[in-house]
Every structure is written in C-alpha cells, then in structure tokens.
Design a protein around this motif. Structure first.
Motif, PDB file in Angstrom:
ATOM      1  N   LEU A 302     -12.808  35.118  25.418  1.00 57.42           N
ATOM      2  CA  LEU A 302     -13.487  36.170  26.316  1.00 57.42           C
ATOM      3  C   LEU A 302     -13.413  37.401  25.640  1.00 57.42           C
ATOM      4  CD1 LEU A 302     -11.963  35.589  29.819  1.00 57.42           C
ATOM      5  CD2 LEU A 302     -14.170  35.432  29.171  1.00 57.42           C
ATOM      6  N   ASN A 303     -12.440  37.747  24.834  1.00 62.00           N
ATOM      7  CA  ASN A 303     -12.070  39.025  24.045  1.00 62.00           C
ATOM      8  C   ASN A 303     -13.118  38.760  22.740  1.00 62.00           C
ATOM      9  OD1 ASN A 303     -10.310  40.486  25.349  1.00 62.00           O
ATOM     10  ND2 ASN A 303      -8.773  39.136  24.716  1.00 62.00           N
ATOM     11  N   GLU A 304     -13.050  37.936  21.779  1.00 70.50           N
ATOM     12  CA  GLU A 304     -13.788  38.070  20.763  1.00 70.50           C
ATOM     13  C   GLU A 304     -15.288  37.921  20.828  1.00 70.50           C
ATOM     14  OE1 GLU A 304     -12.240  38.251  17.625  1.00 70.50           O
ATOM     15  OE2 GLU A 304     -10.553  38.836  18.980  1.00 70.50           O
ATOM     16  N   THR A 305     -15.849  37.282  22.092  1.00 67.54           N
ATOM     17  CA  THR A 305     -17.333  37.217  22.221  1.00 67.54           C
ATOM     18  C   THR A 305     -17.596  38.594  22.700  1.00 67.54           C
ATOM     19  OG1 THR A 305     -16.967  36.239  24.259  1.00 67.54           O
ATOM     20  CG2 THR A 305     -17.176  34.712  22.510  1.00 67.54           C
ATOM     21  N   GLY A 306     -16.830  39.439  22.962  1.00 69.41           N
ATOM     22  CA  GLY A 306     -17.311  40.564  23.950  1.00 69.41           C
ATOM     23  C   GLY A 306     -17.290  40.559  25.416  1.00 69.41           C
ATOM     24  N   ILE A 307     -17.297  39.291  25.772  1.00 67.98           N
ATOM     25  CA  ILE A 307     -17.556  38.951  27.174  1.00 67.98           C
ATOM     26  C   ILE A 307     -16.717  39.931  28.181  1.00 67.98           C
ATOM     27  CG2 ILE A 307     -17.193  37.247  29.201  1.00 67.98           C
ATOM     28  CD1 ILE A 307     -18.053  35.116  27.004  1.00 67.98           C
ATOM     29  N   PRO A 337     -10.429  44.001  41.340  1.00 66.31           N
ATOM     30  CA  PRO A 337     -11.190  42.999  40.584  1.00 66.31           C
ATOM     31  C   PRO A 337     -10.817  43.044  39.218  1.00 66.31           C
ATOM     32  CG  PRO A 337     -12.698  44.155  41.487  1.00 66.31           C
ATOM     33  CD  PRO A 337     -11.517  44.797  42.095  1.00 66.31           C
ATOM     34  N   LEU A 338     -11.037  44.291  38.602  1.00 70.49           N
ATOM     35  CA  LEU A 338     -10.932  44.291  37.073  1.00 70.49           C
ATOM     36  C   LEU A 338      -9.820  43.820  36.552  1.00 70.49           C
ATOM     37  CD1 LEU A 338     -13.086  47.683  36.668  1.00 70.49           C
ATOM     38  CD2 LEU A 338     -13.741  45.615  35.841  1.00 70.49           C
ATOM     39  N   THR A 339      -8.480  44.409  37.093  1.00 69.93           N
ATOM     40  CA  THR A 339      -7.315  43.824  36.538  1.00 69.93           C
ATOM     41  C   THR A 339      -7.020  42.388  37.118  1.00 69.93           C
ATOM     42  OG1 THR A 339      -6.217  44.846  38.572  1.00 69.93           O
ATOM     43  CG2 THR A 339      -6.217  46.142  36.720  1.00 69.93           C
ATOM     44  N   PHE A 340      -7.872  41.523  37.884  1.00 67.26           N
ATOM     45  CA  PHE A 340      -7.554  40.228  38.253  1.00 67.26           C
ATOM     46  C   PHE A 340      -8.586  39.566  37.077  1.00 67.26           C
ATOM     47  CE2 PHE A 340      -8.542  36.346  40.034  1.00 67.26           C
ATOM     48  CZ  PHE A 340      -7.464  35.956  40.904  1.00 67.26           C
ATOM     49  N   PHE A 341      -9.849  39.805  36.840  1.00 75.11           N
ATOM     50  CA  PHE A 341     -10.596  39.049  35.826  1.00 75.11           C
ATOM     51  C   PHE A 341     -10.378  39.390  34.491  1.00 75.11           C
ATOM     52  CE2 PHE A 341     -12.987  38.893  40.080  1.00 75.11           C
ATOM     53  CZ  PHE A 341     -13.029  37.410  40.100  1.00 75.11           C
ATOM     54  N   LEU A 342      -9.774  40.878  34.191  1.00 72.82           N
ATOM     55  CA  LEU A 342      -9.606  41.027  32.752  1.00 72.82           C
ATOM     56  C   LEU A 342      -8.077  41.138  32.596  1.00 72.82           C
ATOM     57  CD1 LEU A 342     -12.043  44.070  32.648  1.00 72.82           C
ATOM     58  CD2 LEU A 342     -12.470  41.658  32.275  1.00 72.82           C
ATOM     59  N   THR A 343      -7.999  41.171  31.334  1.00 73.03           N
ATOM     60  CA  THR A 343      -6.282  41.233  30.820  1.00 73.03           C
ATOM     61  C   THR A 343      -6.005  43.120  30.779  1.00 73.03           C
ATOM     62  OG1 THR A 343      -6.936  41.753  28.571  1.00 73.03           O
ATOM     63  CG2 THR A 343      -6.372  39.422  29.237  1.00 73.03           C
ATOM     64  N   ASN A 344      -4.786  43.307  30.921  1.00 71.00           N
ATOM     65  CA  ASN A 344      -4.453  44.570  31.134  1.00 71.00           C
ATOM     66  C   ASN A 344      -4.988  45.405  29.966  1.00 71.00           C
ATOM     67  OD1 ASN A 344      -3.067  44.951  33.653  1.00 71.00           O
ATOM     68  ND2 ASN A 344      -1.121  44.194  32.961  1.00 71.00           N
ATOM     69  N   SER A 383      -3.302  36.952  38.915  1.00 76.97           N
ATOM     70  CA  SER A 383      -4.675  36.523  37.965  1.00 76.97           C
ATOM     71  C   SER A 383      -4.427  35.188  37.058  1.00 76.97           C
ATOM     72  CB  SER A 383      -5.080  37.780  37.108  1.00 76.97           C
ATOM     73  OG  SER A 383      -5.982  37.047  36.040  1.00 76.97           O
ATOM     74  N   PRO A 384      -5.193  34.256  36.904  1.00 76.02           N
ATOM     75  CA  PRO A 384      -4.959  33.032  36.180  1.00 76.02           C
ATOM     76  C   PRO A 384      -4.663  33.508  34.308  1.00 76.02           C
ATOM     77  CG  PRO A 384      -7.202  33.042  36.918  1.00 76.02           C
ATOM     78  CD  PRO A 384      -6.417  34.073  37.659  1.00 76.02           C
ATOM     79  N   LEU A 385      -5.153  34.778  34.177  1.00 77.88           N
ATOM     80  CA  LEU A 385      -5.004  35.261  32.970  1.00 77.88           C
ATOM     81  C   LEU A 385      -3.643  36.067  32.622  1.00 77.88           C
ATOM     82  CD1 LEU A 385      -8.562  37.236  32.539  1.00 77.88           C
ATOM     83  CD2 LEU A 385      -7.993  34.812  31.781  1.00 77.88           C
ATOM     84  N   VAL A 386      -2.758  35.895  33.547  1.00 76.73           N
ATOM     85  CA  VAL A 386      -1.512  36.326  33.329  1.00 76.73           C
ATOM     86  C   VAL A 386      -0.567  35.137  32.966  1.00 76.73           C
ATOM     87  CG1 VAL A 386       0.527  37.471  34.485  1.00 76.73           C
ATOM     88  CG2 VAL A 386      -1.563  38.289  35.032  1.00 76.73           C
ATOM     89  N   PRO A 387      -0.033  35.297  31.642  1.00 76.66           N
ATOM     90  CA  PRO A 387       0.718  34.093  31.225  1.00 76.66           C
ATOM     91  C   PRO A 387       1.944  33.552  32.201  1.00 76.66           C
ATOM     92  CG  PRO A 387       0.220  35.469  29.315  1.00 76.66           C
ATOM     93  CD  PRO A 387      -0.233  36.218  30.651  1.00 76.66           C
ATOM     94  N   SER A 388       2.520  34.713  32.701  1.00 79.15           N
ATOM     95  CA  SER A 388       3.904  34.481  33.337  1.00 79.15           C
ATOM     96  C   SER A 388       3.705  33.875  34.999  1.00 79.15           C
ATOM     97  CB  SER A 388       4.744  35.675  33.696  1.00 79.15           C
ATOM     98  OG  SER A 388       3.863  36.642  34.352  1.00 79.15           O
ATOM     99  N   THR A 389       2.507  33.946  35.295  1.00 83.62           N
ATOM    100  CA  THR A 389       2.206  33.222  36.578  1.00 83.62           C
ATOM    101  C   THR A 389       2.474  31.906  36.434  1.00 83.62           C
ATOM    102  OG1 THR A 389       0.321  34.923  37.051  1.00 83.62           O
ATOM    103  CG2 THR A 389       0.267  32.748  38.217  1.00 83.62           C
TER     104      THR A 389
END
Length: 428
Positions: A302-307, A337-344, A383-389
């Motif tokens: 997600l990060n490296e592609t600029g998505i 939604p932004l903090t849910f779908f994106l990393t901090n 968010s599924p992007l939060v590792p500790s979840t």
C-alpha cells in the motif's frame, strides 16, 4: 486508479475475513499480491514487500517476545494476586466484570503501549470471563474502546505524530484534549455497563458461554510452574521492563527479548523447564508473529505503490469548496475512516500537512486541525492495519472477523461521541 485499487483491496480483505473465507494471515499476504499483479503494480513487488516487512520487523519481534514474557509471568503466578483482588471486588456479576475491564484497561493504558495493555488486561480478566461464562468478544470490545481513548496520550503514538508533523508541543495539541478524553471514557463505561447487563440477561436465559479457544493466553494453569517465592523478583523485573519502555532506553522488542531470557533463567534454572515454557506458548507467539509480518506485506505494498497517499488525497479532494469554513469539523469526521483505512504514519505525516496547509489559507490554526485529526483514534485500534489488534484477538482466543463485527458499532459510537463533544466543547 490507485485510490480505487486501495479501497478495493481493503474491502476484499474485510469481506473475506468477516465471512471467514480466509484467515487474516492468508488475506494479508495474498490479497495485496494478487491485486498488485492483476493491476500491473507487480514489477517491484518483491522490494515493496521486503520494505514493509523490514519496517514492521521490530514490532513483530516485540510482540512475539512480549507474549512469551507475559505468558511466562502468568505461569509463575505474578498476576494471581491482581486476579484474586478483582474476583473479590466484582464477584460473580457480569456487570461489575465489564466495568472492571474498562477501569483496568484505562489504568494499564497509562503506559501508552497497546501491546502490554492487552497482555496484562487479558491475563487478568479472561479467567473471570471464563468462570462466569461470558462472551470473550465483550472483553476484546471493551479493551479496544478504552484503549482507543487512552491512545490519545502524548506518549501513545498518534498525538506524538501530530506534534511532530505540526512542530507543536503538548500544550497546544494534547492539553485541550483532556476533557474530550474524559467524555470518551465515560462513554466507554456506559458501553461496558450496557454490555454487562445484556450479558447477564443472556446467561440467565441461555446459559454460560463455553466456546473458548484453547490458544488464549490464560490457558490451563500448570501448578508446577508457579513461583510464589519469586513474585517480588518478577514484579521488579516487570517494572524495570516498563521503565525501559517509558524511557525508550533500548528498542522494546530487544528489551522484551532480554527480559524473557532473564525471567526464564531466574524462574526455571533447568533447561528442560525453559524448553517447556517456549513449547507451551510458541503456538500463540507464532500465530501473532505471522499476522504481524503479513500486515507488513500488506502495508508495504500500500505504501510503496503510493496507494495509501492517493486514498488520502482523493478523500480530501472530495470536500466541496463551499465547505472550506468547516474544515476542522470535516477533518474530524474524515479522521474516522482515514485512520481506519490508513496507518497513523501515512495519515499524520502524509495527509495532515495537506489539511493544515489548506487551513492556513482559510485562517484556521493548525493546532485546531491537529486536535480534529485525533478524533478518529476512538475507532483506530479496530483497523486491520494495526498490528496489536491481532495480538488482542489471539490472546482472548476470538476470531478477528467476529471481533470486528461485534465491536464496530460501538467503535463508531465512540467516534460520534468524541466528535460531538469536540464540537460542543469548542476544541476544534
């Protein structure tokens, strides 16, 4: 194009794990790879995944050894006095148990580290939920809600990112948030009470919940591993570990690694007992570690592609020019939604500067937008992007998809309460 791909990727991920068509690990690894290859983003996919895994490596190491360390401490009986005290206070009352969960999470979360909070609270409270036959999804829900509010603490991560991104201090960003955090915690206790009452009625009508996973952190108590004579030593070692974490003396993953090795040698001098401890908890540690590194692949692509950047920019572009004067409220609404779908990192270092630059032209102070951007933290930890979840659901022995479905409406409620309170108080 990139925005569509990004939302499609996350949507497919959410649907597959909530319908239990894929495990989180498989979905985290396979979905971004497949979509990247189909959409032509695959030539450098190897480097993208490598970068993502490297970025998250220390977090993965920290969680693996944190599980091993706290599991060892549970085996030694370090938390037994705390559990016994809570049992004495709450008795056999689900309502008191849920309120106790909210209180304990709020207190333990003061250290600012979500992973250690999950480990300690689940270790203390899960035996109570088992004893009373309560649904463990209530436990993970309350911990997540309370943790989301306490995550706004300056040393918790998001607020530190805001202060760094805007080059401001805690007096401008954090101090005005204190009344908002208090209101948020009141909401959490209200939810805890509601869930406790509902669960008490369910137990009276349908009986105790008994479908617990055998992989949760509490496990079966092995009395041969108890070390009551070393409880002070273990407490001092744990407090020392927390001190190292707060002062950031060495990377936390390495600190947990050292602490686990010291605790193993001190409590179990025989190598056979040390091997027994590792074997007993290796499955849980490996399951969480695997998902963490899977998340590294997901976020790496997600990060490296600029998505990720494109997703944020698209949402900003959607805002009509006629609503510019309401930018602070829009920022607060969009932060959910932004903090849910994106990393901090992606949000606070990539999107927030764009918002503050826009605010500058409109005469809106950056500290107001900074505070508004923190409102979404009330639901960010889901968010599924939060590792500790993944650590939380693994420790409690529940399915991530079930946790997401159960907690989502309450997390959205937290965000709405925080938003309304922020507007009424006038901090945004």
């Amino acid at each position: 194009m990139l925005t569509t791909i990004g939302f499609l990727m996350i949507l497919i991920f959410m649907v597959l794990i909530m319908t239990k068509k894929m495990t989180p690990l498989n979905a985290l690894v396979l979905i971004p790879i497949i979509i990247a290859l189909i959409t032509g983003l695959g030539p450098n996919i190897g480097k993208m995944m490598k970068h993502g895994v490297i970025e998250i490596a220390l977090t993965g190491i920290m969680l693996i050894f944190a599980i091993l360390y706290f599991s060892l401490m549970i085996d030694t009986g370090l938390f037994d006095p705390l559990v016994n005290l809570i049992i004495k206070i709450v008795g056999d009352n689900p309502v008191k148990t849920t309120l106790g969960t909210a209180l304990l999470t709020s207190l333990v979360s003061l250290d600012g580290d979500g992973s250690s909070t999950y480990l300690i609270v689940v270790a203390a409270m899960l035996p109570l939920y088992k004893k009373q036959g309560m649904n463990p999804l209530i436990l993970t829900c309350i911990i997540m809600l309370a943790g989301g509010i306490m995550n706004i603490l300056p040393w918790g991560g998001p607020t530190a990112r805001v202060m760094s991104s805007l080059k401001m201090g805690h007096t401008e960003i954090f101090v005005p948030m204190l009344p908002l955090m208090l209101i948020g915690l009141i909401w959490v206790f209200i939810v805890a009470y509601i869930l406790g009452v509902k669960e008490k009625k369910r137990i009276l009508k349908h009986g105790k919940y008994n479908r617990y996973s055998t992989q949760d952190i509490s496990g079966e108590k092995d009395t041969s591993l108890l070390r009551p004579k070393l409880i002070i030593v273990n407490l001092l070692l744990t407090l020392g570990l927390m001190t190292v974490m707060i002062l950031d003396i060495i990377p936390l993953g390495i600190a947990f690694m050292i602490a686990f090795c010291l605790a193993s040698v001190i409590n179990y001098p025989k190598t056979s007992d040390q091997s027994k401890i590792i074997s007993k908890h290796a499955g849980n540690a490996l399951a969480v570690g695997g998902m963490i590194f899977g998340a590294g692949i997901f976020t790496g692509i997600l990060n490296e592609t600029g998505i990720m950047q494109a997703m944020g920019n698209t949402i900003i572009d959607i805002i009509p020019k006629s609503l510019d004067s309401y930018l602070s409220i829009i920022t607060a609404v969009c932060s959910v939604p932004l903090t849910f779908f994106l990393t901090n990192d992606a949000y606070y270092f990539g999107i927030l500067p764009i918002l503050t630059a826009t605010g500058h032209h409109l005469g809106i102070p950056p500290e107001i937008l900074g505070r508004a951007s923190l409102v979404g933290q009330a639901s960010h930890l889901l968010s599924p992007l939060v590792p500790s979840t993944y650590l939380l659901v693994s420790l409690a022995g529940v399915d991530f998809g079930d946790h997401l479905k159960f907690t989502l409406k309450w997390a959205i409620g937290s965000s709405v309460v925080m938003l309304l309170a922020a507007i009424i108080i006038g901090i945004i």
